[in-house]
Design an enzyme around this catalytic site. Structure first.
Site, PDB file in Angstrom:
ATOM      1  N   TYR A  77       1.220  20.690   6.156  1.00 25.75           N
ATOM      2  CA  TYR A  77       0.201  20.353   4.789  1.00 25.75           C
ATOM      3  C   TYR A  77       0.875  20.439   3.691  1.00 25.75           C
ATOM      4  O   TYR A  77       0.744  21.816   3.451  1.00 25.75           O
ATOM      5  CB  TYR A  77      -1.227  20.167   5.040  1.00 25.75           C
ATOM      6  N   LYS A  81      14.113  -0.341   7.732  1.00 26.75           N
ATOM      7  CA  LYS A  81      14.727  -1.729   8.144  1.00 26.75           C
ATOM      8  C   LYS A  81      16.322  -1.391   7.112  1.00 26.75           C
ATOM      9  O   LYS A  81      16.830  -0.382   8.452  1.00 26.75           O
ATOM     10  CB  LYS A  81      14.621  -2.961   6.397  1.00 26.75           C
ATOM     11  N   ARG A 104      10.060   4.287   9.322  1.00 32.05           N
ATOM     12  CA  ARG A 104       9.471   4.124   8.805  1.00 32.05           C
ATOM     13  C   ARG A 104       8.217   4.662   7.671  1.00 32.05           C
ATOM     14  O   ARG A 104       8.217   5.993   8.186  1.00 32.05           O
ATOM     15  CB  ARG A 104       8.551   3.913  10.093  1.00 32.05           C
ATOM     16  N   ASP A 121      11.075  -5.053  -5.577  1.00 30.91           N
ATOM     17  CA  ASP A 121      10.888  -4.998  -3.490  1.00 30.91           C
ATOM     18  C   ASP A 121      12.443  -4.889  -3.339  1.00 30.91           C
ATOM     19  O   ASP A 121      11.955  -5.949  -3.059  1.00 30.91           O
ATOM     20  CB  ASP A 121      10.285  -5.358  -3.364  1.00 30.91           C
ATOM     21  N   THR A 128      11.132  -0.215   1.801  1.00 29.91           N
ATOM     22  CA  THR A 128      10.354   0.876   3.075  1.00 29.91           C
ATOM     23  C   THR A 128      11.900   0.993   3.030  1.00 29.91           C
ATOM     24  O   THR A 128      12.771   0.965   2.711  1.00 29.91           O
ATOM     25  CB  THR A 128      10.193   0.007   4.102  1.00 29.91           C
ATOM     26  N   GLU A 178       0.170  18.557   0.415  1.00 27.55           N
ATOM     27  CA  GLU A 178       0.499  18.216  -1.111  1.00 27.55           C
ATOM     28  C   GLU A 178       0.280  18.779  -2.279  1.00 27.55           C
ATOM     29  O   GLU A 178       0.342  20.341  -2.342  1.00 27.55           O
ATOM     30  CB  GLU A 178      -1.645  18.231  -1.600  1.00 27.55           C
TER      31      GLU A 178
END
Ligand code: DSN
Length: 426
Positions: free
Chosen positions: A47, A224, A230, A194, A221, A49
């Site tokens: 974790y 691609k 991903r 984008d 992203t 954060e």
């Protein structure tokens, strides 16, 4: 190998499907062994954060290093002042930007969804569309695909969007970023691109970079054309401040506003195995060989477009400037995009149905079939191999009533595809 036998057999079936088929979906790719290794690493246990040097939990001496490397590599790849590498994917990246800059009810100008815009650019079913007012630009001429920049300017002057968004998920032509910038600057809009589909082509320096035209924000992203895990990525220009302190809402503060919106505004803990895999992929994209890969995607795409037209397919805009090709199926053969998708899948050619501009058919049974070359290029296919792909496609469509011919085509494709190993098999 997974010890759960049932799940492992499904994993093996998917590996076989990927090996023996040809992946034509333009938003898919095959990652390297190193990216897979990073994704499956024990960073998934952690974790984290917060941001490097400013975390809420202890034990961050290694996570801080990998996130810093991922950020630095992304900045170097795209030439930005800042990169946020925590966004889980493209949709959350876009939402984080909207929320960082806008108030509910503010206006965003984006491409018409039926002309190639993405769902997160204001499709009525999305949460963004409920919060913000989306106005549109689209293509002037469906035969050339040219954007109607005069109409874009008129609508922008009237509607005064706070964000002018350049980007698409179903558009095979180039955008004129200089025209976007002139219109955005005239109306005082933040310029956002984008580039999810074309990030690898920009990183490989075979397509122009919106930052060179004065854009302030790029979302993407990473899975691609960029060929990473991903995930999402947000790049911005401005001063990078302390994300734990709320800054004034100015263009200069966009990097900090965006960081705060990704965490704690919108997401919880980052997926650090994924951040590691992004760092690996960005490192691969910085290698000179990535330029050759990006160039080959474009060469293959143009060749495939030509071969498809030769054998009777009608392409939307009659060609392509990028990695993507859109076929108007009813104008090619007596079949729609959905039926084409199912039929080609049957023989191991995986593409996807898609709406085309002014589509007379409904979205779930559209006229278009969308395909592209990033994944095939990763496997090593070259221009000469595009002849085989186009021929198999037309043969499959013409033989659709004959199961035995379809079986034979499937076997031929499996034999052909097996000459080109997946990167994870090498
Ligand atoms: N699903 C992606 C595509 O295929 O274009 C966009 O999110």
């Amino acid at each position: 190998m997974i010890h759960d036998k049932k799940l492992n057999s499904i994993l093996e079936a998917e590996t076989k499907r990927q090996r023996e088929g040809l992946e034509l979906i333009p938003s898919e790719n095959y990652v390297s062994k190193d990216v897979l290794e990073a994704l499956g690493s024990i960073f998934t246990n952690k974790y984290s954060e917060g941001y490097p040097g400013r975390r809420y939990y202890g034990g961050q001496e290694n996570t801080d290093q990998i996130e810093t490397i991922a950020i630095d590599r992304a900045k170097q790849l795209f030439g930005s002042d800042h990169a946020n590498v925590q966004s889980h994917s493209g949709a959350p990246a876009n939402i984080a930007v909207y929320q960082a800059w806008l108030n509910p009810g503010d206006t965003i100008m984006a491409m018409r969804l039926d002309h190639g815009g993405h769902l997160t650019h204001g499709a009525p079913v999305t949460s963004s569309a409920k919060l913000y007012n989306f106005v549109r630009y689209g293509v002037k001429d469906v035969e050339t695909g040219e954007i109607d920049y005069d109409e874009m300017r008129e609508v922008a002057l009237k509607e005064k969007p706070k964000i002018l968004l350049a980007g698409f998920s179903g558009y095979p032509r180039s955008l004129d970023y200089a025209k976007f910038a002139a219109i955005g600057n005239e109306v005082g809009a933040v310029l956002m691109a984008d580039m999810a589909h074309i990030a690898g082509l920009i990183a490989g320096k075979v397509l122009p970079n919106p930052f060179d035209f004065g854009f302030q924000i790029i979302t993407s992203t990473t899975h691609k054309t960029l060929r990473g895990p991903r995930g999402g990525l947000i790049l911005s220009n401005g001063t990078v401040g302390n994300p734990l302190k709320a800054p004034e809402k100015t263009v200069e503060n966009l990097p900090t506003l965006i960081d705060r919106e990704v965490f704690p505004g919108f997401q919880g803990g980052p997926h650090m195995n994924n951040v590691l895999a992004k760092a690996v992929a960005f490192g691969e994209a910085l290698e000179p060989s990535f330029h050759d890969y990006a160039l080959q995607i474009l060469k293959n795409s143009k060749q495939l477009a030509d071969e498809l037209m030769k054998v009777g397919f009608k392409l939307v805009t009659n060609g392509t400037d990028n990695h993507m090709i859109m076929i108007d199926m009813p104008k090619s053969f007596d079949i729609n995009g959905r039926e084409t998708q199912d039929l080609l899948d049957r023989v191991g050619l995986t593409g996807n149905c898609n709406a085309i501009p002014d589509d007379p058919l409904p979205p779930f049974r559209p006229s278009g079939f969308r395909l592209g070359t990033p994944a095939m290029t990763t496997r090593g296919l070259k221009e000469k191999d595009m002849v085989f792909v186009a021929e198999q496609m037309v043969k499959t469509i013409k033989s659709r009533q004959d199961e035995s011919v379809l079986d034979k085509i499937k076997s031929e494709i499996a034999v052909f595809a097996s000459q080109f190993p997946l990167p994870s098999d090498i």
